[in-house]
Design an enzyme around this catalytic site. Sequence first.
Site, PDB file in Angstrom:
ATOM      1  N   HIS A   1       1.011  -1.254   0.137  1.00  0.00           N
ATOM      2  CA  HIS A   1      -0.121   0.088   0.046  1.00  0.00           C
ATOM      3  C   HIS A   1       0.807   1.381   0.040  1.00  0.00           C
ATOM      4  O   HIS A   1       1.416   1.781   0.929  1.00  0.00           O
ATOM      5  CB  HIS A   1      -0.805  -0.025   1.186  1.00  0.00           C
ATOM      6  CG  HIS A   1      -1.995   1.011   1.291  1.00  0.00           C
ATOM      7  ND1 HIS A   1      -3.240   0.738   1.933  1.00  0.00           N
ATOM      8  CD2 HIS A   1      -2.049   2.202   0.587  1.00  0.00           C
ATOM      9  CE1 HIS A   1      -3.906   2.014   1.799  1.00  0.00           C
ATOM     10  NE2 HIS A   1      -3.261   2.697   0.896  1.00  0.00           N
TER      11      HIS A   1
ATOM     12  N   HIS B   1      -5.345  -0.540   6.221  1.00  0.00           N
ATOM     13  CA  HIS B   1      -5.095   0.102   7.426  1.00  0.00           C
ATOM     14  C   HIS B   1      -6.074   0.025   8.544  1.00  0.00           C
ATOM     15  O   HIS B   1      -6.884   1.111   8.879  1.00  0.00           O
ATOM     16  CB  HIS B   1      -4.802   1.667   7.112  1.00  0.00           C
ATOM     17  CG  HIS B   1      -5.526   2.334   6.098  1.00  0.00           C
ATOM     18  ND1 HIS B   1      -7.143   2.610   6.223  1.00  0.00           N
ATOM     19  CD2 HIS B   1      -5.557   2.880   5.000  1.00  0.00           C
ATOM     20  CE1 HIS B   1      -7.625   2.944   5.247  1.00  0.00           C
ATOM     21  NE2 HIS B   1      -6.536   3.647   4.375  1.00  0.00           N
TER      22      HIS B   1
ATOM     23  N   ASN C   1      -8.059   2.765  10.718  1.00  0.00           N
ATOM     24  CA  ASN C   1      -8.253   3.975  10.111  1.00  0.00           C
ATOM     25  C   ASN C   1      -9.337   3.959   9.220  1.00  0.00           C
ATOM     26  O   ASN C   1      -9.188   2.993   8.166  1.00  0.00           O
ATOM     27  CB  ASN C   1      -6.939   4.400   9.674  1.00  0.00           C
ATOM     28  CG  ASN C   1      -5.815   4.706  10.501  1.00  0.00           C
ATOM     29  OD1 ASN C   1      -5.043   3.942  10.873  1.00  0.00           O
ATOM     30  ND2 ASN C   1      -6.132   5.609  11.569  1.00  0.00           N
TER      31      ASN C   1
ATOM     32  N   ASP D   1       1.420   3.156   3.294  1.00  0.00           N
ATOM     33  CA  ASP D   1       0.429   4.216   2.775  1.00  0.00           C
ATOM     34  C   ASP D   1       1.074   5.674   2.367  1.00  0.00           C
ATOM     35  O   ASP D   1       0.574   6.642   2.859  1.00  0.00           O
ATOM     36  CB  ASP D   1      -0.753   4.495   3.836  1.00  0.00           C
ATOM     37  CG  ASP D   1      -1.771   5.076   3.240  1.00  0.00           C
ATOM     38  OD1 ASP D   1      -2.052   5.010   2.004  1.00  0.00           O
ATOM     39  OD2 ASP D   1      -2.754   5.461   3.984  1.00  0.00           O
TER      40      ASP D   1
ATOM     41  N   ALA E   1      -4.042  12.231   5.354  1.00  0.00           N
ATOM     42  CA  ALA E   1      -3.912  11.904   4.030  1.00  0.00           C
ATOM     43  C   ALA E   1      -2.656  11.119   3.658  1.00  0.00           C
ATOM     44  O   ALA E   1      -1.657  11.504   3.126  1.00  0.00           O
ATOM     45  CB  ALA E   1      -3.995  13.243   2.977  1.00  0.00           C
TER      46      ALA E   1
END
Length: 384
Positions: free
Chosen positions: A56, A217, A220, A273, A311
């Site tokens: 990711h 995740h 989240n 991420d 973000a």
Amino acid sequence: MILAAARVVTPAQVLEPGWLLVDGDRVVEVGHGQPPRPADTDLGAATVVPGFVDLHVHGGGGASFDTGTVEAAEVAIATHLARGTTSMAASLVTDSPDNTAAAVRGLAPLVGDGRLAGIHLEGPWLSPRRAGAHRTDLLSHPDPASVEEVLAAGDPSTGSGRRGAVRMVTLAPELPGGIDAVRRLADAGVLVAIGHTDATYDEARAAIDAGARLGTHLFNAMRPLHHRDPGAVGALLDAPVDVELVADGVHLHPAVLRTVFAAKPGRCILVTDATAAAGGPDGEHRLGPMAIVVRDGVARLADGSRDGVIAGSTLTMDAAVRFAVRTAGLPLRDVVHAASTAPAAAWGLADVGAIEAGRRADLVVLDDHLEVVGVMRAGAWGRH
């Protein structure tokens, strides 16, 4: 070529000291103690772990996979490779159908030649209530036609067998058509992840029964865990599936990392991420169609419409490993499993993810502070 080091982390144990024989791009033999002949490269007090596998990641080094260009992808790949990630996915956030299709087409050749392990679509089939850093006006439901378009994406140019370039899809299973989409994607060999979801426990379990095998995740952008309403978090913790964890000290508290590792031994997968800001300074960047701003290493939406929304991250996998070991206090072997072996297994990458005879020689050399001092990919040392 024989490499010797104070520690070599294998799936079975930490060899102290250890050595391995590399021939071409393969690990041929791994041993404990002194090598059978003097080492060609003596790494001294270093620790050797398998190359990291990141399922990711949206970009790095100022470049984003969402552009779909080979040039941007190469920058992101090089940024993470220098920090130990030898296999990685290209994650795409929600965008217009045309932009997403163009990005998949642009990145598919890199899947075909092995520079990318595959493409991960994070959206557009996400819950508006748990959208996070995704534009809610671009979210949609997974109708059969759009699912078939995803399955067809990238097929002509990947040259990678039955699966297309898209290897993973994150979706919210409570959406209309969600469970049918999970079943169709899973039947086609796509790894289905539950994420950005407001699903109840029963809805998430139905998705798992239909073939979902991962939580994106964990915690989240999910309905919070409650003792009378466990939601998707409870379902993912309760079922024999893998869960992603972002170990940056922003997404999760160290105590949460310890708790999940204890609850799901062998099933935890570290991911970054990472956005384009990973490996770079604070400032303004893009995440798909959205502007983000990085302050003190934390990426958030820039437009202020959803104040404080995280973000993605500025994380690299070596930093995630250090945080998990040095801050959260997790055993190095368990963390290496989560950063390399478990993600490789989740994607069916039998060639990487562990230091074993017959696997590709993807290695990361760490010093006493778990800083990267060397990276080998397919038997070749990189520049660091």
